[in-house]
Write a protein that holds these residues in place. Structure first.
Motif, PDB file in Angstrom:
ATOM      1  N   TRP A 134       0.821  -1.206   0.000  1.00 24.24           N
ATOM      2  CA  TRP A 134       0.000   0.000   0.000  1.00 24.24           C
ATOM      3  C   TRP A 134       0.859   1.262   0.000  1.00 24.24           C
ATOM      4  O   TRP A 134       2.011   1.237   0.391  1.00 24.24           O
ATOM      5  N   ASN A 135       0.214   2.371  -0.323  1.00 22.02           N
ATOM      6  CA  ASN A 135       0.860   3.675  -0.171  1.00 22.02           C
ATOM      7  C   ASN A 135       0.543   4.272   1.198  1.00 22.02           C
ATOM      8  O   ASN A 135       1.367   4.973   1.773  1.00 22.02           O
ATOM      9  N   VAL A 136      -0.649   3.996   1.690  1.00 18.20           N
ATOM     10  CA  VAL A 136      -1.058   4.484   3.014  1.00 18.20           C
ATOM     11  C   VAL A 136      -1.869   3.377   3.679  1.00 18.20           C
ATOM     12  O   VAL A 136      -2.658   2.687   3.025  1.00 18.20           O
ATOM     13  N   TYR A 137      -1.667   3.222   4.983  1.00 22.85           N
ATOM     14  CA  TYR A 137      -2.420   2.239   5.770  1.00 22.85           C
ATOM     15  C   TYR A 137      -2.999   2.954   6.977  1.00 22.85           C
ATOM     16  O   TYR A 137      -2.268   3.579   7.737  1.00 22.85           O
ATOM     17  N   PHE A 138      -4.320   2.874   7.148  1.00 27.22           N
ATOM     18  CA  PHE A 138      -4.992   3.478   8.297  1.00 27.22           C
ATOM     19  C   PHE A 138      -5.501   2.376   9.217  1.00 27.22           C
ATOM     20  O   PHE A 138      -6.151   1.428   8.760  1.00 27.22           O
ATOM     21  N   TRP A 139      -5.204   2.500  10.507  1.00 28.10           N
ATOM     22  CA  TRP A 139      -5.762   1.603  11.515  1.00 28.10           C
ATOM     23  C   TRP A 139      -7.105   2.162  11.939  1.00 28.10           C
ATOM     24  O   TRP A 139      -7.241   3.371  12.177  1.00 28.10           O
ATOM     25  N   VAL A 140      -8.119   1.301  12.050  1.00 27.62           N
ATOM     26  CA  VAL A 140      -9.474   1.743  12.370  1.00 27.62           C
ATOM     27  C   VAL A 140     -10.046   0.906  13.502  1.00 27.62           C
ATOM     28  O   VAL A 140      -9.522  -0.152  13.837  1.00 27.62           O
ATOM     29  N   ASP A 141     -11.153   1.385  14.075  1.00 30.52           N
ATOM     30  CA  ASP A 141     -11.750   0.658  15.196  1.00 30.52           C
ATOM     31  C   ASP A 141     -12.935  -0.216  14.790  1.00 30.52           C
ATOM     32  O   ASP A 141     -13.402  -1.025  15.577  1.00 30.52           O
ATOM     33  N   ASP A 142     -13.436  -0.075  13.562  1.00 30.09           N
ATOM     34  CA  ASP A 142     -14.550  -0.908  13.098  1.00 30.09           C
ATOM     35  C   ASP A 142     -14.451  -1.044  11.580  1.00 30.09           C
ATOM     36  O   ASP A 142     -15.104  -0.320  10.829  1.00 30.09           O
ATOM     37  N   VAL A 143     -13.620  -1.952  11.129  1.00 33.50           N
ATOM     38  CA  VAL A 143     -13.317  -2.090   9.706  1.00 33.50           C
ATOM     39  C   VAL A 143     -14.537  -2.529   8.898  1.00 33.50           C
ATOM     40  O   VAL A 143     -14.711  -2.111   7.758  1.00 33.50           O
TER      41      VAL A 143
END
Length: 131
Positions: free
Chosen positions: A74-83
């Motif tokens: 990936w170019n950017v990876y975001f961690w989330v709380d409810d994928v």
């Protein structure tokens, strides 16, 4: 003396059209922005929740090569709380889903989208150890 802490980050992506890209991130992914910089516009800071993503105009002669074309990453990876909820939201907004929800061997449930410039942006959530 207490050491300084890093509080946030803001990846920067080079794009072909800052206005079109910003509107895509707003409409398909729910990001917001306050303004464009430059005349004509060549820079914008996007925001969603507490995270930022910066878009900068690529020089006309520059060829944009997303990471996945070079090394399948990936170019950017975001961690989330409810994928799962985020995935449903992006589907409803019409985001271009690159790959759907998957439970990865590295104990993350994730999916990816592609933006107007072909960048792969992933969103992931840690899977509970006993899940």
């Amino acid at each position: 003396m207490k050491p300084a802490r890093l509080k946030s980050s803001a990846p920067v992506l080079l794009v072909r059209d800052v206005i079109a890209a910003a509107h895509h991130y707003r409409d398909a992914l729910g990001f917001t922005f306050d303004r464009f910089w430059g005349e004509p516009p060549d820079f914008v800071i996007l925001r969603r929740d507490e995270l930022h993503l910066m878009l900068s105009l690529a020089p006309r002669s520059h060829t944009i090569v997303p990471n996945w074309k070079v090394n399948k990453i990936w170019n950017v990876y975001f961690w989330v709380d409810d994928v799962d909820t985020l995935f449903a939201e992006f589907q409803k907004r019409g985001a271009k889903i690159d790959y759907g929800l998957e439970d990865k061997p590295y104990r993350v449930r994730e999916f990816g989208i592609q933006d107007l410039d072909g960048y792969d942006i992933a969103f992931g959530q840690l899977i509970a150890p006993n899940a």
